[in-house]
Design an enzyme around this catalytic site. Sequence first.
Site, PDB file in Angstrom:
ATOM      1  N   GLY A 169      42.032 -30.222  93.874  1.00 14.57           N
ATOM      2  CA  GLY A 169      43.276 -30.286  94.630  1.00 14.57           C
ATOM      3  C   GLY A 169      43.071 -29.944  96.095  1.00 14.57           C
ATOM      4  O   GLY A 169      42.141 -30.419  96.749  1.00 14.57           O
ATOM      5  N   GLY A 170      43.941 -29.072  96.607  1.00 17.52           N
ATOM      6  CA  GLY A 170      43.866 -28.702  98.025  1.00 17.52           C
ATOM      7  C   GLY A 170      42.570 -28.026  98.405  1.00 17.52           C
ATOM      8  O   GLY A 170      42.160 -28.087  99.572  1.00 17.52           O
ATOM      9  N   GLY A 404      18.616 -55.605 116.121  1.00 13.77           N
ATOM     10  CA  GLY A 404      19.552 -54.602 116.622  1.00 13.77           C
ATOM     11  C   GLY A 404      19.229 -53.210 116.146  1.00 13.77           C
ATOM     12  O   GLY A 404      19.600 -52.225 116.800  1.00 13.77           O
ATOM     13  N   ALA A 405      18.540 -53.090 115.011  1.00 11.60           N
ATOM     14  CA  ALA A 405      18.180 -51.772 114.498  1.00 11.60           C
ATOM     15  C   ALA A 405      17.218 -51.063 115.457  1.00 11.60           C
ATOM     16  O   ALA A 405      17.210 -49.832 115.523  1.00 11.60           O
ATOM     17  CB  ALA A 405      17.552 -51.905 113.116  1.00 11.60           C
TER      18      ALA A 405
END
Length: 510
Positions: A169-170, A404-405
Amino acid sequence: MKDVLERLEERRAEARLGGGQKRIDAQHAKGKLTARERIELLLDRGSFEEFDMFVQHRCADFGMEKSHIPGDGVVTGWGTVNGRTVFVFSKDFTVFGGSLSGAHAAKITKVQDMALKARAPVIGLFDAGGARIQEGVDALGGYGEVFKRNVIASGVIPQISLIMGPCAGGDVYSPAMTDFIFMVKDTSYMFVTGPDVVKTVTNEIVTSEELGGASVHAVKSSVADGAYENDVEALLQMRRLIDFLPANNTEGVPELPSFDSPDRVDLSLDTLVPDNPNKPYDMRELITKLVDEGDFFEIQAKFAQNVITGFGRVEGRTVGIVANQPMVLAGVLDSDASRKAARFVRFCDAFSIPIVTFVDVPGFLPGTSQEYGGLIKHGAKLLFAYAQATVPLVTVITRKAFGGAYDVMASKHIGGDINYAWPSAQVAVMGAKGAVEIIFRADMNDTDKIAARTKEYEERFLSPFVAAERGYIDEVIMPHSTRRRVARALALLRNKANEVPWKKHDNIPL
């Protein structure tokens, strides 16, 4: 006065017992330590100073007024790790399942505020079932206060989350906004909604481990940066990680005594890269031979393994390492690898940690799954992170740097300060075969011509010297001298200063 002191000790003993011996025994039976035992292992012996030991919740609904336990499910305070100050909070599952109440949240936010004022790291140890339902909106408000402080502290002090039990949950969102999340295998899990809710809403039947265990988040989702076998190993590794990290964003990297000469030569590196350009090799071998005493702390080792990220030291000072891994997918950049490396680069830049990049990348991974999954935007994250970085950037191209790498991997064009290449480096738009098939398409049926054209292309472009001739590579170096050259480059750049135009903040392609 004696009676008062005795009563104080009684109240302390009561608080230290948490939810009681029966629940402590149940915690141990699951293979887990208690909140206080975890703090004792994490911090230097005798250094822990506790805050708010006697705090209790103020809820009077659903019978909660009849149940008050000192500490209210979280142990907070500060201490030292190898002599350096850290703040810590540790959820206590033996008290209300570690669930968060208004008072519980206030204890955490106090520690967060103090850590920010003291400019020291904060470590959260999570073992809790989420919000305390009986408190309703007070619990939700408490979460919001914690979340806000996570954001304010981001990039100012290191924030580390260690998931050592349920985290639902939170409770999952605070760790998600910290710098690093680590989990314990088999006993910890993270999810927004649990298996029962999933079954109700989607009709999926899934276990807690399958939904949000370490096997999911450290391997598939990238939520976790690593997973350890048990509580003890996890806590000891956190001590090791803290040694690599600056206390805050202005203090600079820690410097430890090093008995490893910066001039150390390793002749085995001269044969690390195979003669066959398509044969893989393990980039970790180069990393461990570069850093002091082979000490490398890897981040997200099981996720996107085609890129390696982690911390090491050179001349006793922390450096961040980013490296393509030819052993996995030939070191290609895909969406996951780009996100992983970009996140790491941004952390290093936020805390002034120099970055050393080792390049052997044949390009970006082609295919519909990558394009549909947003490869363009994910690749841009890494490009943006490197181009934005103002820390020292030292790059070594060991073999392929295609397309481009090449630009993305800390090239000179996007801000690389010192860019080296090994003699085996190949800097080109693409490999020889693909390039020749495009440039000399008319000769495709003539094998002799194609062979000659391929050889011509290899000699002209598949070497580091064309890039070196244009100043894109500062020097072609011998592999065995890599440690010495990188150490000297980092020393040169120690006082690097960048001037950038004023902006409120950037708009990174999230």
